[in-house]
Design an enzyme around this catalytic site. Structure first.
Site, mmCIF file in Angstrom:
data_model
loop_
_atom_site.group_PDB
_atom_site.id
_atom_site.type_symbol
_atom_site.label_atom_id
_atom_site.label_comp_id
_atom_site.label_asym_id
_atom_site.label_seq_id
_atom_site.Cartn_x
_atom_site.Cartn_y
_atom_site.Cartn_z
ATOM 1 C CE LYS A 168 -4.190 -1.818 2.156
ATOM 2 N NZ LYS A 168 -5.108 -1.358 1.109
ATOM 3 C CG ASP A 198 -4.397 -0.635 -3.044
ATOM 4 O OD1 ASP A 198 -4.844 0.308 -3.727
ATOM 5 O OD2 ASP A 198 -5.091 -1.293 -2.253
ATOM 6 C CD GLU A 224 -5.123 -3.514 -5.635
ATOM 7 O OE1 GLU A 224 -6.061 -3.078 -4.926
ATOM 8 O OE2 GLU A 224 -4.490 -4.545 -5.363
ATOM 9 C CG ASP A 249 -9.975 -1.737 -4.867
ATOM 10 O OD1 ASP A 249 -11.120 -2.187 -4.691
ATOM 11 O OD2 ASP A 249 -9.102 -1.791 -3.988
ATOM 12 C CE LYS A 273 -10.512 -4.519 -1.969
ATOM 13 N NZ LYS A 273 -10.086 -3.188 -1.518
#
Length: 360
Positions: A168, A198, A224, A249, A273
Site C-alpha cells: 500500500k 495499491d 490499484e 478497485d 471484493k
C-alpha cells in the site's frame, strides 16, 4: 431439506481488533466491526448457516449510522420468505429482497443461506479449495506505516515464502516508498518476485503519469486505483497511456452498469471484493463482463473475519485462479474465529485437521 422452507435469521455483533495499527490512505484502522448472520430452520434446528456483513468504514455504500437497524429490518423480511433451496434461486431472492446499496448485507445473507442449504459445515459453494483442499496463491500484503515498520513487513513476507508482494502506498513520501520497492527489487528480479502496489486513489490526475512512469522502472506488475474513484474520463486517459497496468478497485463500488464502466475506462485489471460489490451474484457478473472484454481480475478480501474470507476463497476457487489473490487477511485480528484457513508459503489452504470456532 424440503424445496421450500422458512428460515429464521439473527445476528451476532463482534468488534475485531487489529494486531497492529493498519495504515491506509484513508487513515489508521485499529478495529473492524462485523455482523455474523445466523440462518436456521425449524425443520432441522441443529443445522446452522453463518454469513458475515462487514461494511468498511468510509468506503462501503452501507457504512451508515442506521446500518444495524436496517440489518434487523431486512432479516425480518427475509424470515417471511418461502425459500427455494437451489443456489441460483437463493441468490436471486437475496438480490430481490435487499437493495443494491446494502452490498455487505447481501453478501452476508447469501453466504448464511448457502451454508445452511449445504449442511451448515461452512461449505458455501462447490469448489476445489474446500472439497479437494486445493491451495490458492495469494499476495503478501504490506501495510502503510513508518519506513522501518514497512521494511520489517517486507522482510517477513519474503521469509515466509511469498513470491507476490503487494504494498500500500500514498501515506508516506513517494520517494521513501520507491526506496522500499527498490529494496525488494535489488534482491529479487521480476521473475522471482511479483510486485503490486495499491494507491487507494492517493495520486492526483496531474501527478499520476509521472509517478506511474517511475514505478514502472521497478518492473511493478500493476497499480490499484492510482487516482480516486469517480473520475472516469481521467482514469480512461491514464489507462491508455500508463506504462504500468492499472487495476480498478474503488471505481467498481456502487456501479450497476458494469459493462458501460469497463468499456469506457478499459482497465487492464479489476479488483473484486464481494462484500463491497453486492455479494456472490454481483461478483460473478463482474467476472463475466471483464472476461468478455479481455480484462484480468483477482479477488481480494475486505477485512472480513474468517467467516467471510472462507466464502470468498470458495467463490474464487471456482475459477481456478493462477495468479495470486488478495486473500491473506485472516491473521490480521487478535480475536478472529479459529478456522481451517491456513496461510503457508504464499498460499492459502483449507486444512481439514483444524476445526471451526463457532461465532459467539
Amino acid at each position: 431439506m424440503s424445496n421450500y422452507k422458512r428460515i429464521s435469521f439473527s445476528y451476532i455483533k463482534r468488534k475485531l481488533v487489529f494486531r497492529f495499527d493498519a495504515g491506509t490512505s484513508r487513515g489508521i484502522l485499529k478495529t473492524k466491526e462485523v455482523f455474523w448472520i445466523k440462518a436456521s430452520s425449524a425443520e432441522n434446528p441443529t443445522v446452522i448457516g453463518w454469513g458475515e456483513a462487514a461494511p468498511l468504514v468510509k468506503l462501503s455504500p452501507d457504512d451508515r449510522p442506521d446500518f444495524e437497524s436496517k440489518l434487523e429490518d431486512f432479516l425480518v423480511k427475509l424470515s417471511q420468505l418461502d425459500w427455494e433451496m437451489s443456489e441460483e434461486k437463493v441468490l436471486d431472492q437475496v438480490s430481490e429482497t435487499i437493495p443494491f446499496d446494502f452490498p455487505s448485507i447481501r453478501f452476508g445473507v447469501e453466504v448464511a443461506v448457502l451454508d445452511l442449504m449445504n449442511g451448515g459445515n461452512k461449505q458455501i459453494l462447490q469448489n476445489d479449495f474446500r472439497d479437494q483442499y486445493q491451495p490458492m496463491p495469494i499476495n503478501g500484503l504490506i501495510w502503510m506505516g513508518e519506513v522501518q515498520f514497512m521494511k520489517d513487513q517486507i522482510d517477513q513476507k519474503l521469509e515466509e515464502g511469498f513470491d507476490c508482494i503487494k504494498m500500500k502506498i500514498g501515506a508516506i513520501s513517494f520517494e521513501k516508498e520507491l526506496e522500499l520497492l527498490s529494496y525488494i527489487r535489488s534482491q529479487y528480479s521480476a521473475d522471482q518476485i511479483t510486485l503490486r502496489v495499491d494507491a487507494n486513489g492517493a495520486f492526483s490526475p496531474e501527478e499520476a503519469l509521472e509517478k506511474l512512469t517511475r514505478l514502472a522502472e521497478l518492473s511493478i506488475h500493476s497499480i490499484e486505483q492510482p487516482i480516486r474513484a469517480g473520475q472516469p474520463e481521467e482514469m480512461r486517459k491514464l489507462c491508455e497511456i500508463s506504462p504500468l497496468p492499472i487495476a480498478l478497485d474503488e471505481e467498481l463500488i456502487g456501479v450497476e452498469e458494469k459493462e458501460s464502466l469497463l468499456k469506457k475506462i478499459a482497465p487492464q485489471f479489476i479488483i473484486l471484493k464481494p462484500c463491497l460489490l453486492g455479494g456472490i451474484k454481483e461478483t460473478r457478473e463482474w467476472i463475466s463482463v471483464a472476461e468478455k472484454h479481455g480484462i484480468g481480475w483477482w479477488m481480494t478480501s475486505a477485512l472480513e473475519s474468517n467467516i467471510g474470507l472462507n466464502a470468498i476463497c470458495q467463490l474464487t476457487s471456482q475459477y481456478s485462479p493462477e495468479i495470486p489473490q488478495g486473500l491473506g487477511t485472516g491473521k490480521l485480528f487478535e480475536n478472529n474465529l479459529g478456522s481451517p484457513l491456513t496461510v503457508r508459503k504464499g498460499e492459502i489452504i483449507y486444512d481439514p485437521k483444524k476445526a471451526w470456532e463457532e461465532p459467539s
